[in-house]
Design a protein around this motif. Structure first.
Motif, PDB file in Angstrom:
ATOM      1  N   GLU A   1       0.807  -1.227   0.211  1.00  0.00           N
ATOM      2  CA  GLU A   1       0.023   0.009  -0.036  1.00  0.00           C
ATOM      3  C   GLU A   1       1.078   1.131   0.021  1.00  0.00           C
ATOM      4  O   GLU A   1       0.642   2.129  -0.593  1.00  0.00           O
ATOM      5  CB  GLU A   1      -0.884   0.022   1.411  1.00  0.00           C
TER       6      GLU A   1
ATOM      7  N   ARG B   1      -8.822   3.617   0.447  1.00  0.00           N
ATOM      8  CA  ARG B   1      -7.613   4.000   1.262  1.00  0.00           C
ATOM      9  C   ARG B   1      -6.881   5.237   0.502  1.00  0.00           C
ATOM     10  O   ARG B   1      -5.976   5.912   1.132  1.00  0.00           O
ATOM     11  CB  ARG B   1      -6.820   2.795   1.900  1.00  0.00           C
TER      12      ARG B   1
ATOM     13  N   HIS C   1      -7.259  -0.699  -3.409  1.00  0.00           N
ATOM     14  CA  HIS C   1      -6.870  -0.099  -2.475  1.00  0.00           C
ATOM     15  C   HIS C   1      -7.791   1.399  -2.737  1.00  0.00           C
ATOM     16  O   HIS C   1      -7.322   2.262  -1.931  1.00  0.00           O
ATOM     17  CB  HIS C   1      -5.706   0.292  -2.307  1.00  0.00           C
TER      18      HIS C   1
END
Length: 360
Positions: free
Chosen positions: A69, A128, A125
């Motif tokens: 990430e 986020r 993702h």
């Protein structure tokens, strides 16, 4: 002497005993105790140490996910920075004032390769990372919009759809008022048409956004118009025209924090200055060179003057070629050659004249 022999014997015995112990497997340092086997009788190269957990087990997998990430966040930051640089360059060109939507679409098409390459991971993702688009194109549009939202301080509640739609309508207004209007090819009609377009653009995006987004590009569009006004203002002597030109350049540089030579070709700045100086008469070659060097630098000035001289020399040779050709054509006509005969003779004459005046 006997004592020495006995001592020597004791020492020799001790040495032999040490050698015997050193060679003995039981006393050898190298003969380590056999490792105890774990329960179940299975042997292990690590002895009683338990094997390390696999990389995809709970804690390790979580660490890897966080690292990935982080990599994606770095990727997003890189793309956003690249978009920012492209927008900065584009918005400092005059074309941007007239076609912002089309130019920004071009930036999205060229600068989003990384996003397309990693679209699947970015999608996993997206929440986020603050991405809302449905695909790679949408993600890239998210990044560009967030960048412009930050730079332009867009009004609260401005949606992406509304913003892109307003730029599309700006493009349409520019085409209607300026780009597709044949009458605007002349300076005296371009200026009022451009001002009508600016008013409609201001209504579409709002005065504050218009100033921040189009301020510099507007200045660059109007710069040659202002030079034209100064050149035709007979009430000002050349020195005052040049002073007004310098003030204009300094104001633009100061207000927008740019070096004019970085957004306008230095040679264009020099040619503007040359035009204003020569409203009082043609400058000498040394004066022209000094003025060009001041704005464009020695090398650019030299190349420009060389090109000007070559162009002037060619124009003179071409003029001489045409004059002699017309004279020969008149002579042959007076000599009684028919049009058909002239058509047969002229290619050969033209070839001789091309060679004579070095026009091949």
């Amino acid at each position: 002497m006997r004592m020495d022999v006995r001592v020597l014997g004791v020492l020799l015995g001790a040495v032999l005993l040490g050698l015997a112990l050193w060679w003995s497997p039981a006393g050898s340092v190298a003969a380590a105790q056999a490792p105890s086997l774990p329960k179940g009788g299975e042997s292990s190269l690590a002895g009683t140490r338990r094997p390390a957990p696999p990389a995809w087990s709970g804690p390790a997998a979580s660490a890897n996910l966080d690292a990935r990430e982080l990599e994606l966040r770095v990727l997003v930051a890189r793309v956003r920075a690249s978009l920012g640089r492209s927008v900065e360059r584009a918005s400092s060109q005059g074309d941007f004032a007239l076609a912002p939507g089309r130019i920004l679409e071009g930036i999205l098409a060229r600068r989003c390769g990384l996003v397309r390459l990693h679209a699947r991971e970015l999608s996993a993702h997206r929440e986020r990372l603050g991405l809302t688009g449905p695909d790679a194109e949408g993600f890239c549009r998210d990044l560009l919009f967030s960048l412009l939202q930050e730079r332009l301080s867009l009004p609260e509640g401005t949606s992406q759809a509304r913003f892109w739609e307003s730029l599309k309508r700006v493009d349409e207004a520019a085409a209607r008022h300026v780009l597709e209007n044949p009458s605007t090819s002349r300076g005296e009609t371009f200026r009022p048409a451009y001002e009508r377009f600016r008013q409609e653009r201001r209504d579409l995006v709002g005065p504050e956004v218009e100033r921040k987004l189009f301020g510099l590009s507007d200045e660059l569009v109007r710069l040659p118009l202002r030079v034209d006004e100064l050149a035709h203002d007979s009430s000002l002597p050349p020195a005052q025209r040049m002073a007004a030109y310098e003030d204009l350049l300094q104001r633009i540089s100061r207000e927008y924090g740019v070096e004019l030579a970085s957004v306008v070709e230095p040679l264009e700045l020099a040619k503007n200055a040359l035009r204003l100086h020569e409203t009082a008469g043609t400058l000498g070659s040394a004066q022209r060179q000094a003025l060009l060097e001041r704005y464009a630098g020695p090398e650019t000035a030299r190349l420009y003057l060389e090109h000007q001289w070559e162009q002037q020399d060619r124009d003179e040779r071409l003029r001489a070629f045409n004059e002699e050709r017309e004279r020969l054509l008149e002579q042959l006509t007076r000599a009684g050659l028919t049009p058909e005969q002239l058509r047969e003779r002229m290619p050969g004459i033209d070839q001789q004249l091309f060679e004579k005046y070095h026009l091949q």
